[in-house]
Design a protein around this motif. Structure first.
Motif: not given
Length: 266
Positions: A32-44, A111-119, A260-265
């Motif tokens: 899920v996190l790899a498909l989106s780059i928005d900060w809300v999904s990563a924060s949740v 991008f930063m929050l998504r990286g943290l949420a994946i790691a 926001n999908m990655v390919w739409q960023a």
């Protein structure tokens, strides 16, 4: 070996779950996190992952000790993205060669929050999973080839040893006056030399391990198991937890209108 002893004495719920169930939960969150780059999904997702710390028997100090390279990489990646992304909205900072706008800042933050949420799930997974249990699950439940399973098991056991080996090589070099002083360029060369020494040690250790495992009959056709890998109700809850975290991340972003999908960023 030290990590394995810690895991054996850790009765936290996630340490008792089947490794494959934990891998499946992490995969769902990562997908899920790899498909989106928005900060809300990563924060949740990050908030939910922080709540899992007591279930894994971990502390924030231990997280920093084991995952600081990933945390720094996420911070640097977010800052770089904010700089190089196309400007949109009001310009917040402009120093001539680069600028940061509201849109690029949101993209970099996402991008930063998504990286943290994946790691973070990866750090949690490796911290509460015994390598032997993982090998048993991969061989018995996933039915993977024994060479792949043994290679994975050996790699996980060697990671901790390589960290200790790096410290040993560093202390030995400093005792000879190498790398403890000089210009930044000289220290960089000393670090590269230390890295090469670690690479040599890793190859030697891997070769000895491969010969030893072959001599002891690993990879034979007829295999018995000292411990049987089983599933339990706890594994169902772990998998359900991964589904809920992934669903909460998507729902939060869609509700906030930031999905926001990655390919739409842009």
């Amino acid at each position: 070996m030290r990590n394995e002893l810690i895991l054996r004495g850790n009765n936290a719920p996630l340490t008792r779950a089947n490794p494959l169930a934990k891998f499946a939960a992490v995969f769902l969150i990562t997908l899920v996190l790899a498909l989106s780059i928005d900060w809300v999904s990563a924060s949740v997702a990050l908030v939910c992952e922080f709540l899992l710390f007591p279930l894994a028997g971990l502390t924030f100090a231990l997280l920093w000790q084991r995952g600081w390279p990933l945390i720094l990489a996420a911070a640097v990646g977010g800052w770089s993205t904010a700089i190089v992304a196309a400007d949109s909205g009001d310009v917040l900072l402009d120093v001539g060669i680069w600028s940061i706008s509201e849109g690029s800042l949101q993209l970099g933050l996402g991008f930063m929050l998504r990286g943290l949420a994946i790691a973070l799930p990866a750090v949690l997974l490796m911290s509460c999973t015994d390598p032997t249990d993982l090998g048993d699950a991969l061989a018995q439940k996933a039915k993977l080839p024994h060479r792949f399973v043994l290679g994975t098991l050996a790699a996980m056991r060697l990671v901790g040893l390589m960290a200790e080996e790096w410290q040993t090589i560093g202390m030995a070099r400093r005792a000879r006056g190498v790398g403890s002083h000089g210009t930044p360029l000289q220290r960089l060369r000393a670090t590269l030399g230390q890295s090469f020494g670690l690479l040599v040690q890793a190859i030697r250790r891997a070769s000895r391990l491969a010969v030893t495992m072959e001599a002891r009959g690993f990879g034979g056709a007829n295999r018995t198991w000292a411990r049987e890998s089983t599933y339990s109700l706890l594994d169902v809850w772990v998998l359900l937890g991964g589904v809920l975290i992934a669903a909460a991340a998507v729902t939060g972003a869609v509700s906030a209108g930031t999905w926001n999908m990655v390919w739409q960023a842009s």
